[in-house]
Design an enzyme around this catalytic site. Structure first.
Site, PDB file in Angstrom:
ATOM      1  N   LYS A  67       0.859  -1.191   0.000  1.00 46.61           N
ATOM      2  CA  LYS A  67       0.000   0.000   0.000  1.00 46.61           C
ATOM      3  C   LYS A  67       0.894   1.239   0.000  1.00 46.61           C
ATOM      4  CE  LYS A  67      -1.895   2.969   2.645  1.00 46.61           C
ATOM      5  NZ  LYS A  67      -1.804   4.142   1.759  1.00 46.61           N
TER       6      LYS A  67
ATOM      7  N   GLU B 150       9.061   1.102  11.204  1.00 52.41           N
ATOM      8  CA  GLU B 150      10.151   2.079  10.992  1.00 52.41           C
ATOM      9  C   GLU B 150       9.478   3.432  11.076  1.00 52.41           C
ATOM     10  OE1 GLU B 150      13.183   1.039  10.568  1.00 52.41           O
ATOM     11  OE2 GLU B 150      12.809  -1.050  10.057  1.00 52.41           O
TER      12      GLU B 150
ATOM     13  N   CYS C 108      13.321  10.755   7.485  1.00 50.24           N
ATOM     14  CA  CYS C 108      13.157  10.238   8.851  1.00 50.24           C
ATOM     15  C   CYS C 108      14.408  10.473   9.680  1.00 50.24           C
ATOM     16  CB  CYS C 108      12.811   8.754   8.810  1.00 50.24           C
ATOM     17  SG  CYS C 108      13.984   7.786   7.860  1.00 50.24           S
TER      18      CYS C 108
ATOM     19  N   GLU D 161       8.903  16.104  15.702  1.00 47.56           N
ATOM     20  CA  GLU D 161       9.389  15.889  14.338  1.00 47.56           C
ATOM     21  C   GLU D 161       8.637  16.849  13.412  1.00 47.56           C
ATOM     22  OE1 GLU D 161       8.241  12.275  12.203  1.00 47.56           O
ATOM     23  OE2 GLU D 161      10.281  12.111  11.444  1.00 47.56           O
TER      24      GLU D 161
HETATM   25  P1  NAD Z   1       2.028   8.286   7.869  1.00 45.46           P
HETATM   26  O1  NAD Z   1       2.211   7.505   9.112  1.00 45.46           O
HETATM   27  O2  NAD Z   1       1.020   9.351   7.841  1.00 45.46           O
HETATM   28  O3  NAD Z   1       1.660   7.318   6.648  1.00 45.46           O
HETATM   29  C1  NAD Z   1       2.476   6.209   6.308  1.00 45.46           C
HETATM   30  C2  NAD Z   1       1.611   5.181   5.579  1.00 45.46           C
HETATM   31  O4  NAD Z   1       0.655   4.680   6.510  1.00 45.46           O
HETATM   32  C3  NAD Z   1       0.829   5.757   4.404  1.00 45.46           C
HETATM   33  O5  NAD Z   1       0.788   4.797   3.367  1.00 45.46           O
HETATM   34  C4  NAD Z   1      -0.554   5.961   5.003  1.00 45.46           C
HETATM   35  O6  NAD Z   1      -1.596   5.932   4.047  1.00 45.46           O
HETATM   36  C5  NAD Z   1      -0.642   4.776   5.955  1.00 45.46           C
HETATM   37  N1  NAD Z   1      -1.618   4.926   7.040  1.00 45.46           N
HETATM   38  C6  NAD Z   1      -2.028   6.069   7.636  1.00 45.46           C
HETATM   39  N2  NAD Z   1      -2.958   5.796   8.577  1.00 45.46           N
HETATM   40  C7  NAD Z   1      -3.150   4.453   8.576  1.00 45.46           C
HETATM   41  C8  NAD Z   1      -3.978   3.564   9.316  1.00 45.46           C
HETATM   42  N3  NAD Z   1      -4.820   4.000  10.255  1.00 45.46           N
HETATM   43  N4  NAD Z   1      -3.899   2.231   9.051  1.00 45.46           N
HETATM   44  C9  NAD Z   1      -3.042   1.761   8.114  1.00 45.46           C
HETATM   45  N5  NAD Z   1      -2.260   2.563   7.363  1.00 45.46           N
HETATM   46  C10 NAD Z   1      -2.284   3.899   7.605  1.00 45.46           C
HETATM   47  O7  NAD Z   1       3.479   8.849   7.488  1.00 45.46           O
HETATM   48  P2  NAD Z   1       3.884   9.720   6.244  1.00 45.46           P
HETATM   49  O8  NAD Z   1       3.421  11.121   6.462  1.00 45.46           O
HETATM   50  O9  NAD Z   1       3.525   9.037   4.995  1.00 45.46           O
HETATM   51  O10 NAD Z   1       5.486   9.675   6.359  1.00 45.46           O
HETATM   52  C11 NAD Z   1       6.210  10.474   7.221  1.00 45.46           C
HETATM   53  C12 NAD Z   1       6.632   9.708   8.451  1.00 45.46           C
HETATM   54  O11 NAD Z   1       7.354   8.537   8.057  1.00 45.46           O
HETATM   55  C13 NAD Z   1       7.601  10.497   9.306  1.00 45.46           C
HETATM   56  O12 NAD Z   1       7.249  10.355  10.653  1.00 45.46           O
HETATM   57  C14 NAD Z   1       8.943   9.830   9.029  1.00 45.46           C
HETATM   58  O13 NAD Z   1       9.894   9.975  10.051  1.00 45.46           O
HETATM   59  C15 NAD Z   1       8.540   8.414   8.822  1.00 45.46           C
HETATM   60  N6  NAD Z   1       9.567   7.669   8.073  1.00 45.46           N
HETATM   61  C16 NAD Z   1      10.316   6.756   8.755  1.00 45.46           C
HETATM   62  C17 NAD Z   1      11.336   6.059   8.095  1.00 45.46           C
HETATM   63  C18 NAD Z   1      12.188   5.040   8.820  1.00 45.46           C
HETATM   64  O14 NAD Z   1      12.847   4.252   8.161  1.00 45.46           O
HETATM   65  N7  NAD Z   1      12.185   5.014  10.143  1.00 45.46           N
HETATM   66  C19 NAD Z   1      11.560   6.287   6.737  1.00 45.46           C
HETATM   67  C20 NAD Z   1      10.760   7.225   6.067  1.00 45.46           C
HETATM   68  C21 NAD Z   1       9.753   7.911   6.749  1.00 45.46           C
END
Ligand code: NAD
Length: 501
Positions: free
Chosen positions: A193, A269, A304, A401
């Protein structure tokens, strides 16, 4: 085709590409509309242009894809294929990605606004990951346990079944590869997804996976929102593992969904607020300043492991911050299609407003705004590289963040103080440390609460080393052969023998 070398060349390629974007879900080897017929728009944040209306999957599509994934797994066509054969198919996939590297990079750039040069770098990471995991899979052995001679005990590694990978938008295809590489190599069926903010490259990848020979139902892509299709996958009784990259808040929800359903494995992650520690004994403060600026402004700060907290020894702080300001001057945002641009556009209006809100809070809470702080005029969502000095732990910008181009500078007087400040965070994804003193380097490295520590560099690493966090930055490890462990079960086999001596 030769790679475009300038803005005009990339614009021409983008014009061609936009006429043939795939926007439907990829289920059981076919592009299909969502069952409900619903769509959502994906928008180029650098121009405001709608790129495509994309299938908005929900629970009905998730159920359908899970059933196909399960059937594919049970068939054994992939799950029981000899590892060496899986390797061949995955290496072909990597070759196809290489062949289409410019197109895949451009899709990510158009979809989420990052500079195209940066996307090309991501493609190298994505392709390298698929190759590395493919190469690993026929070199991993099981175990024979050290039992007595009246028995033979084997420890086998088997695929889990159906893995749902839920990924973010900041490195769309690279994060995808980090998840699907080891999951597919281990023999699982994978449902991806992508983020609703960057679904296009994943849909193109599906075509390449088919061309490479990944069997029907083994790799599927469901675009849509988190609270609809993401949640349905997370609550499914027939998904064995959730592999997630995204925010800490959503990561916590996924653990709850696993508890409410079938106790599926959940690898997370999540976010970060990474400290970058600069000690006065550094040999070349100009070079360190440039790296410190890149650590936060690369990818518009939407990283991240962004080095968002710069901790500088007070004896050199004034002079060092001046050098960081100077370095940031050359990191202004520009057209993502221009190979000269260091930063691109912010992914969407919500994230853009969120970043500007944090900047306002920084000023209100008394941090010293040293540069930037403004958005650029025009339809695109661009924000200047922004630097606050005199930040402390009580300020919102020092703790939360931001996920944007905003640097918070703190001062410290001693090593102990620096370590305490670095560790005073809910997160523990990455930390940086700049010093020439090897004793100090080892002392500090051991005490930093962080999944990875970069010494005299920022963001170093390749496929051979794991990537992941501690504390509320998550519990998983992407990359390296360790990531394969997450996508397989140990099966213990105890055989009673009648060969008494
Ligand atoms: P997000 O958590 O909003 O979304 C991530 C994914 O989860 C998306 O595909 C989203 O549609 C899905 N999602 C959202 N709500 C959900 C739910 N209730 N159930 C299932 N899926 C759901 O994050 P984002 O805004 O896309 O990305 C930014 C975040 O990602 C930042 O916090 C960043 O630090 C983190 N990040 C971490 C790493 C790592 O390796 N640790 C790498 C890249 C990004």
């Amino acid at each position: 085709m030769t790679r475009p070398q300038d803005l005009a060349g990339w614009q021409a390629l983008a014009t061609q590409l936009k006429t043939r974007l795939e926007s439907r879900a990829w289920i059981n080897d076919a592009f299909v509309d969502a069952e409900s017929g619903a769509t959502f728009d994906t928008i180029n944040p650098a121009t405001g242009e709608v790129l495509a209306s994309v299938a908005s999957c929900d629970a009905a599509d998730a159920d359908k894809a899970v059933a196909h994934a399960r059937a594919a797994f049970a068939s054994g066509e992939w799950s029981r294929l000899a590892p060496g054969q899986r390797k061949k198919v995955m290496l072909k996939l990597a070759d196809l990605m290489e062949q289409h590297r410019d197109e895949l990079a451009l899709l990510d750039t158009l979809d989420m606004g990052k500079p195209v040069t940066s996307s090309l770098g991501d493609m190298a990471g994505a392709i390298g990951c698929i190759r590395y995991q493919a190469e690993c899979i026929d070199k991993l052995y099981g175990e024979v346990a050290p039992t007595g001679q009246d028995s033979l005990a084997l420890v086998l590694r088997e695929p889990l079944g159906v893995v749902a990978s839920i990924v973010p938008w900041n490195f769309p295809l690279m994060m995808t590869a980090w998840k699907i590489g080891p999951a597919l190599a281990a023999g699982n069926s994978v449902i991806l997804k992508p983020s609703e903010k960057s679904p296009l490259s994943a849909l193109r990848l599906a075509q390449l996976a088919q061309e490479a020979g990944i069997p029907k139902g083994v790799f599927q892509v469901l675009p849509g929102f988190g609270h609809t299709v993401g949640k349905a996958l997370a609550l499914s009784m027939d998904v064995n593992c959730l592999a997630f990259t995204g925010s800490t808040g959503v990561g916590k929800q996924l653990m709850q969904y696993a508890g409410q359903s079938n106790l599926k494995r959940v690898y997370l992650e999540c976010g970060g607020k990474s400290p970058n520690l600069v000690f006065a004994d550094c040999r070349d403060l100009d070079k360190v300043a440039r790296h410190a600026a890149e650590a936060i402004f690369h990818n518009q700060g939407e990283v991240c492991i962004a080095g968002s907290r710069l901790l500088v020894e007070n004896s050199v702080r004034e002079a060092f911050v001046d050098k960081v300001l100077q370095a940031a001057e050359s990191m202004q945002p520009g057209d993502p299609l221009d190979p000269q641009s260091f930063m691109g556009a912010i992914v969407d209006r919500t994230q853009y407003e969120r970043i500007l809100d944090y900047i306002r809070k920084g000023v209100e809470e008394g941090a010293r705004l040293r540069s930037g702080g403004e958005a650029l005029e025009g339809p695109g969502l661009f924000i200047q590289p922004t630097i606050f000095d005199g930040v402390n732990d009580d300020m919102t910008i020092g703790r939360e963040e931001i996920f944007g181009p905003v640097l918070s500078v703190f001062g410290f007087d001693s090593e102990d103080e620096a370590i305490a400040m670095a560790n005073d965070s809910d997160y523990g994804l990455a930390a940086g440390l700049w010093s020439q003193d090897i004793d100090r380097i080892m002392r500090v490295t051991r005490r930093l609460e962080s999944g990875q520590v970069f010494v005299n560099n920022w963001a170093g690493g390749d496929q051979t080393v794991p990537f992941g966090g501690v504390k509320q930055s998550g519990n998983g490890r992407d990359k390296s052969h360790h990531s394969l462990e997450e996508y397989s079960e140990l099966k213990s086999v105890w055989m009673a023998l009648t060969t008494a001596l």
